[in-house]
Design a protein around this motif. Structure first.
Motif, PDB file in Angstrom:
ATOM      1  N   ILE A  53      39.001  26.735  30.666  1.00 51.11           N
ATOM      2  CA  ILE A  53      38.700  26.363  32.050  1.00 51.11           C
ATOM      3  C   ILE A  53      37.689  25.227  31.996  1.00 51.11           C
ATOM      4  O   ILE A  53      36.654  25.348  31.332  1.00 51.11           O
ATOM      5  N   THR A  54      38.005  24.136  32.683  1.00 50.33           N
ATOM      6  CA  THR A  54      37.090  23.003  32.756  1.00 50.33           C
ATOM      7  C   THR A  54      36.964  22.549  34.205  1.00 50.33           C
ATOM      8  O   THR A  54      37.800  22.883  35.053  1.00 50.33           O
ATOM      9  N   LEU A  55      35.926  21.771  34.466  1.00 49.20           N
ATOM     10  CA  LEU A  55      35.792  21.132  35.763  1.00 49.20           C
ATOM     11  C   LEU A  55      36.657  19.874  35.732  1.00 49.20           C
ATOM     12  O   LEU A  55      36.514  19.052  34.811  1.00 49.20           O
ATOM     13  N   PRO A  56      37.576  19.705  36.694  1.00 50.06           N
ATOM     14  CA  PRO A  56      38.521  18.594  36.611  1.00 50.06           C
ATOM     15  C   PRO A  56      37.878  17.210  36.667  1.00 50.06           C
ATOM     16  O   PRO A  56      38.364  16.277  36.034  1.00 50.06           O
ATOM     17  N   ASP A  57      36.799  17.056  37.391  1.00 47.89           N
ATOM     18  CA  ASP A  57      36.180  15.735  37.533  1.00 47.89           C
ATOM     19  C   ASP A  57      35.437  15.299  36.271  1.00 47.89           C
ATOM     20  O   ASP A  57      35.536  14.158  35.846  1.00 47.89           O
ATOM     21  N   SER A  58      34.705  16.222  35.667  1.00 46.02           N
ATOM     22  CA  SER A  58      33.852  15.862  34.535  1.00 46.02           C
ATOM     23  C   SER A  58      34.402  16.317  33.182  1.00 46.02           C
ATOM     24  O   SER A  58      33.967  15.831  32.149  1.00 46.02           O
ATOM     25  N   PRO A 109      35.931  28.522  27.289  1.00 42.64           N
ATOM     26  CA  PRO A 109      34.716  29.104  26.725  1.00 42.64           C
ATOM     27  C   PRO A 109      33.550  28.136  26.865  1.00 42.64           C
ATOM     28  O   PRO A 109      33.749  26.917  26.830  1.00 42.64           O
ATOM     29  N   PRO A 110      32.359  28.677  27.050  1.00 43.98           N
ATOM     30  CA  PRO A 110      31.194  27.794  27.233  1.00 43.98           C
ATOM     31  C   PRO A 110      30.906  26.985  25.963  1.00 43.98           C
ATOM     32  O   PRO A 110      31.127  27.474  24.860  1.00 43.98           O
TER      33      PRO A 110
END
Length: 77
Positions: free
Chosen positions: A63-68, A74-75
């Protein structure tokens, strides 16, 4: 949470356990080869999607933030 998330499943790692579908049936589906796919590549952040990623026995869900592109799960260490 308020964020949008980009969801990817590494199908080279996915073992088709179905845990993601159990945790988030609206977020994931298994294909005929029992490989997981996100229902939508980009979605609103929610606890069920995060629980599915955390519950994946082989950590095949990212899971990632789409903009950045910042990692949600995983963290990054």
């Amino acid at each position: 949470m308020g964020d949008r998330w980009h969801i990817e499943v590494d199908r080279g790692v996915c073992i088709g356990s179905g845990m993601c579908v159990n945790h988030a049936p609206d977020g994931f589906k298994l294909d005929s080869a029992r490989q997981s796919h996100p229902q939508a590549a980009d979605t609103d952040a929610n606890e069920l999607i995060l629980a599915a990623a955390e519950g994946c026995p082989v950590e095949a869900i990212q899971i990632t933030l789409p903009d950045s592109g910042e990692a949600v799960f995983p963290p990054e260490e």
